[in-house]
Scaffold this motif. Structure first.
Motif, PDB file in Angstrom:
ATOM      1  N   LEU A   7      -3.690   1.624  -7.912  1.00  0.00           N
ATOM      2  CA  LEU A   7      -3.053   2.118  -6.692  1.00  0.00           C
ATOM      3  C   LEU A   7      -1.560   1.795  -6.691  1.00  0.00           C
ATOM      4  CD1 LEU A   7      -3.304   3.638  -4.083  1.00  0.00           C
ATOM      5  CD2 LEU A   7      -4.013   1.508  -2.970  1.00  0.00           C
ATOM      6  N   ARG A   8      -1.190   0.590  -7.108  1.00  0.00           N
ATOM      7  CA  ARG A   8       0.236   0.240  -7.201  1.00  0.00           C
ATOM      8  C   ARG A   8       0.954   1.188  -8.166  1.00  0.00           C
ATOM      9  NH1 ARG A   8       2.096  -4.573  -5.181  1.00  0.00           N
ATOM     10  NH2 ARG A   8       0.506  -5.979  -4.386  1.00  0.00           N
ATOM     11  N   ARG A   9       0.329   1.493  -9.278  1.00  0.00           N
ATOM     12  CA  ARG A   9       0.952   2.406 -10.242  1.00  0.00           C
ATOM     13  C   ARG A   9       1.105   3.803  -9.637  1.00  0.00           C
ATOM     14  NH1 ARG A   9      -0.256   3.542 -16.612  1.00  0.00           N
ATOM     15  NH2 ARG A   9       1.138   5.337 -16.731  1.00  0.00           N
TER      16      ARG A   9
ATOM     17  N   ILE B  79       1.498   4.521  -6.506  1.00  0.00           N
ATOM     18  CA  ILE B  79       2.598   4.439  -5.537  1.00  0.00           C
ATOM     19  C   ILE B  79       3.934   4.464  -6.271  1.00  0.00           C
ATOM     20  CG2 ILE B  79       3.724   2.942  -3.844  1.00  0.00           C
ATOM     21  CD1 ILE B  79       0.828   2.000  -3.075  1.00  0.00           C
ATOM     22  N   ARG B  80       4.044   3.715  -7.367  1.00  0.00           N
ATOM     23  CA  ARG B  80       5.303   3.718  -8.142  1.00  0.00           C
ATOM     24  C   ARG B  80       5.599   5.102  -8.719  1.00  0.00           C
ATOM     25  NH1 ARG B  80       3.416  -1.101 -10.059  1.00  0.00           N
ATOM     26  NH2 ARG B  80       2.832  -0.170 -12.028  1.00  0.00           N
TER      27      ARG B  80
ATOM     28  N   LEU C 244       4.774   7.949  -7.380  1.00  0.00           N
ATOM     29  CA  LEU C 244       5.191   8.801  -6.272  1.00  0.00           C
ATOM     30  C   LEU C 244       6.585   8.455  -5.768  1.00  0.00           C
ATOM     31  CD1 LEU C 244       1.865   8.916  -4.281  1.00  0.00           C
ATOM     32  CD2 LEU C 244       2.953  10.824  -5.470  1.00  0.00           C
ATOM     33  N   ASN C 245       6.918   7.164  -5.769  1.00  0.00           N
ATOM     34  CA  ASN C 245       8.210   6.724  -5.243  1.00  0.00           C
ATOM     35  C   ASN C 245       8.734   5.577  -6.102  1.00  0.00           C
ATOM     36  OD1 ASN C 245      10.423   5.948  -3.784  1.00  0.00           O
ATOM     37  ND2 ASN C 245       9.350   5.777  -1.832  1.00  0.00           N
TER      38      ASN C 245
ATOM     39  N   LEU D 106      10.649   2.558  -4.593  1.00  0.00           N
ATOM     40  CA  LEU D 106       9.945   1.606  -3.730  1.00  0.00           C
ATOM     41  C   LEU D 106       9.595   0.363  -4.547  1.00  0.00           C
ATOM     42  CD1 LEU D 106       8.794   1.209  -0.891  1.00  0.00           C
ATOM     43  CD2 LEU D 106       6.679   2.241  -1.692  1.00  0.00           C
TER      44      LEU D 106
ATOM     45  N   ILE E  15       5.847  -3.306  -2.615  1.00  0.00           N
ATOM     46  CA  ILE E  15       4.524  -2.801  -2.239  1.00  0.00           C
ATOM     47  C   ILE E  15       3.677  -4.033  -1.970  1.00  0.00           C
ATOM     48  CG2 ILE E  15       2.573  -1.369  -2.932  1.00  0.00           C
ATOM     49  CD1 ILE E  15       4.548  -0.203  -5.108  1.00  0.00           C
TER      50      ILE E  15
ATOM     51  N   ALA F  94      -0.466  -3.397   2.198  1.00  0.00           N
ATOM     52  CA  ALA F  94      -0.382  -1.946   1.989  1.00  0.00           C
ATOM     53  C   ALA F  94      -1.397  -1.488   0.937  1.00  0.00           C
ATOM     54  CB  ALA F  94       1.034  -1.563   1.568  1.00  0.00           C
ATOM     55  N   VAL F  95      -1.521  -2.254  -0.120  1.00  0.00           N
ATOM     56  CA  VAL F  95      -2.477  -1.911  -1.174  1.00  0.00           C
ATOM     57  C   VAL F  95      -3.903  -1.988  -0.631  1.00  0.00           C
ATOM     58  CG1 VAL F  95      -3.402  -2.599  -3.426  1.00  0.00           C
ATOM     59  CG2 VAL F  95      -0.929  -2.582  -3.041  1.00  0.00           C
TER      60      VAL F  95
ATOM     61  N   GLY G 272      -4.608   0.952   1.543  1.00  0.00           N
ATOM     62  CA  GLY G 272      -4.795   2.135   0.691  1.00  0.00           C
ATOM     63  C   GLY G 272      -6.176   2.165   0.063  1.00  0.00           C
TER      64      GLY G 272
END
Length: 71
Positions: free
Chosen positions: A41-43, A45-46, A48-49, A52, A55, A59-60, A63
């Motif tokens: 999930l962190r990857r 997010i990275r 996508l943005n 950012l 994180i 938040a994780v 998600g």
């Protein structure tokens, strides 16, 4: 070792997508150990943005909770 496990989990969980989208296969993600689910999930997010940086754990977790809901 951890990087290799994340690479394999990423390949297993990410589905083909276009136009900058990141699509994850929820069933494959759910089959991963919790630490790898968080890392995938962190990857995502990275991807996508990339700008950012902060994180946070909450938040994780939110998600992952969202991804685990049916429907």
């Amino acid at each position: 070792m951890v990087a290799a496990a994340l690479k394999l989990a990423w390949q297993d969980c990410r589905l083909p997508a276009e136009n900058g989208w990141v699509v994850l296969a929820c069933m494959q993600l759910a089959a991963q150990p919790l630490g790898l689910r968080r890392a995938v999930l962190r990857r995502a997010i990275r991807e996508l943005n990339p700008a950012l940086r902060d994180i946070d754990f909450g938040a994780v977790e939110r998600g992952l909770a969202l991804l685990s809901q049916p429907g």
